[in-house]
Scaffold this motif. Structure first.
Motif, PDB file in Angstrom:
ATOM      1  N   TYR A 182       0.855  -1.184   0.000  1.00  0.00           N
ATOM      2  CA  TYR A 182       0.000   0.000   0.000  1.00  0.00           C
ATOM      3  C   TYR A 182       0.888   1.231   0.000  1.00  0.00           C
ATOM      4  O   TYR A 182       1.958   1.237   0.610  1.00  0.00           O
ATOM      5  N   VAL A 183       0.428   2.270  -0.692  1.00  0.00           N
ATOM      6  CA  VAL A 183       1.107   3.550  -0.643  1.00  0.00           C
ATOM      7  C   VAL A 183       0.239   4.497   0.175  1.00  0.00           C
ATOM      8  O   VAL A 183      -0.952   4.634  -0.083  1.00  0.00           O
ATOM      9  N   CYS A 184       0.848   5.098   1.176  1.00  0.00           N
ATOM     10  CA  CYS A 184       0.190   6.102   2.016  1.00  0.00           C
ATOM     11  C   CYS A 184       0.730   7.448   1.552  1.00  0.00           C
ATOM     12  O   CYS A 184       1.887   7.787   1.831  1.00  0.00           O
ATOM     13  N   MET A 185      -0.088   8.180   0.805  1.00  0.00           N
ATOM     14  CA  MET A 185       0.337   9.474   0.262  1.00  0.00           C
ATOM     15  C   MET A 185      -0.019  10.571   1.255  1.00  0.00           C
ATOM     16  O   MET A 185      -1.171  10.694   1.653  1.00  0.00           O
ATOM     17  N   VAL A 186       0.977  11.336   1.629  1.00  0.00           N
ATOM     18  CA  VAL A 186       0.830  12.367   2.649  1.00  0.00           C
ATOM     19  C   VAL A 186       0.534  13.703   1.969  1.00  0.00           C
ATOM     20  O   VAL A 186       1.341  14.189   1.176  1.00  0.00           O
ATOM     21  N   TYR A 187      -0.628  14.268   2.284  1.00  0.00           N
ATOM     22  CA  TYR A 187      -1.027  15.558   1.730  1.00  0.00           C
ATOM     23  C   TYR A 187      -1.123  16.591   2.838  1.00  0.00           C
ATOM     24  O   TYR A 187      -1.466  16.270   3.976  1.00  0.00           O
ATOM     25  N   PHE A 226       3.623  24.265   6.930  1.00  0.00           N
ATOM     26  CA  PHE A 226       4.992  23.869   7.268  1.00  0.00           C
ATOM     27  C   PHE A 226       5.940  25.067   7.244  1.00  0.00           C
ATOM     28  O   PHE A 226       6.815  25.190   8.077  1.00  0.00           O
ATOM     29  N   HIS A 227       5.724  25.971   6.268  1.00  0.00           N
ATOM     30  CA  HIS A 227       6.566  27.169   6.180  1.00  0.00           C
ATOM     31  C   HIS A 227       6.347  28.096   7.374  1.00  0.00           C
ATOM     32  O   HIS A 227       7.250  28.844   7.748  1.00  0.00           O
ATOM     33  N   ALA A 228       5.164  28.031   7.977  1.00  0.00           N
ATOM     34  CA  ALA A 228       4.848  28.883   9.122  1.00  0.00           C
ATOM     35  C   ALA A 228       5.308  28.300  10.454  1.00  0.00           C
ATOM     36  O   ALA A 228       5.282  28.983  11.472  1.00  0.00           O
ATOM     37  N   GLN A 260      -1.118  19.833  -1.031  1.00  0.00           N
ATOM     38  CA  GLN A 260      -0.144  19.315  -1.975  1.00  0.00           C
ATOM     39  C   GLN A 260       0.376  17.972  -1.480  1.00  0.00           C
ATOM     40  O   GLN A 260       0.357  17.697  -0.284  1.00  0.00           O
ATOM     41  N   LEU A 261       0.863  17.164  -2.422  1.00  0.00           N
ATOM     42  CA  LEU A 261       1.503  15.905  -2.065  1.00  0.00           C
ATOM     43  C   LEU A 261       2.847  16.245  -1.435  1.00  0.00           C
ATOM     44  O   LEU A 261       3.696  16.879  -2.055  1.00  0.00           O
ATOM     45  N   ILE A 294      -1.927  17.080  10.820  1.00  0.00           N
ATOM     46  CA  ILE A 294      -2.054  18.412  10.226  1.00  0.00           C
ATOM     47  C   ILE A 294      -2.407  18.369   8.741  1.00  0.00           C
ATOM     48  O   ILE A 294      -2.581  19.407   8.122  1.00  0.00           O
ATOM     49  N   GLY A 295      -2.524  17.172   8.197  1.00  0.00           N
ATOM     50  CA  GLY A 295      -2.865  17.012   6.786  1.00  0.00           C
ATOM     51  C   GLY A 295      -3.756  15.806   6.624  1.00  0.00           C
ATOM     52  O   GLY A 295      -4.564  15.502   7.499  1.00  0.00           O
ATOM     53  N   SER A 296      -3.595  15.103   5.537  1.00  0.00           N
ATOM     54  CA  SER A 296      -4.378  13.888   5.301  1.00  0.00           C
ATOM     55  C   SER A 296      -3.483  12.846   4.644  1.00  0.00           C
ATOM     56  O   SER A 296      -2.472  13.179   4.034  1.00  0.00           O
TER      57      SER A 296
END
Length: 118
Positions: free
Chosen positions: A3-8, A14-16, A77-78, A104-106
């Motif tokens: 399985y690929v778990c793609m982090v979005y 992150f810049h903040a 974004q990915l 903090i993402g999905s």
């Protein structure tokens, strides 16, 4: 099954982040990956550079078209991916839920397609 778990996530979050917060997130992500590796479930995990460094390639009508980045209409974004071995989708979802960036993402979880005859 793989399985690929793609982090979005939203890169601007992150810049903040304060440098210490970002360092803690990086450390917890590495610790999570190492735990998966010790369990024999990690295939590969990689964070990706900023979407600002990316290019999108399409081939249409026999011509290759290259544009800067992905389309900006998306809010998230990915950011990276974790490829794992899991016995079931439920197990893969449990692993994805423990990815530090899920807070903090999905995380999109998708089974790897096996090409017939490969």
């Amino acid at each position: 099954m793989k399985y690929v778990c793609m982090v979005y996530g939203e890169e601007n979050i992150f810049h903040a982040m304060a440098p210490q917060e970002l360092a803690e997130l990086d450390a917890s992500s590495i610790a999570h990956d190492r735990a998966l590796e010790r369990e024999g479930r990690l295939v590969i995990a990689q964070a990706l550079q900023s979407v600002r460094t990316s290019k999108t390639v399409r081939r249409r009508g026999g011509k290759t078209l290259i544009t800067d980045g992905p389309f900006a209409e998306t809010k998230e974004q990915l950011l990276g991916f974790v490829m794992i071995e899991a016995d079931s989708l439920e197990e893969a979802l449990d692993v994805a839920g423990a990815v530090p960036c899920a807070g903090i993402g999905s995380i999109e979880v998708r089974a790897v397609y096996t090409v017939p005859g490969s």
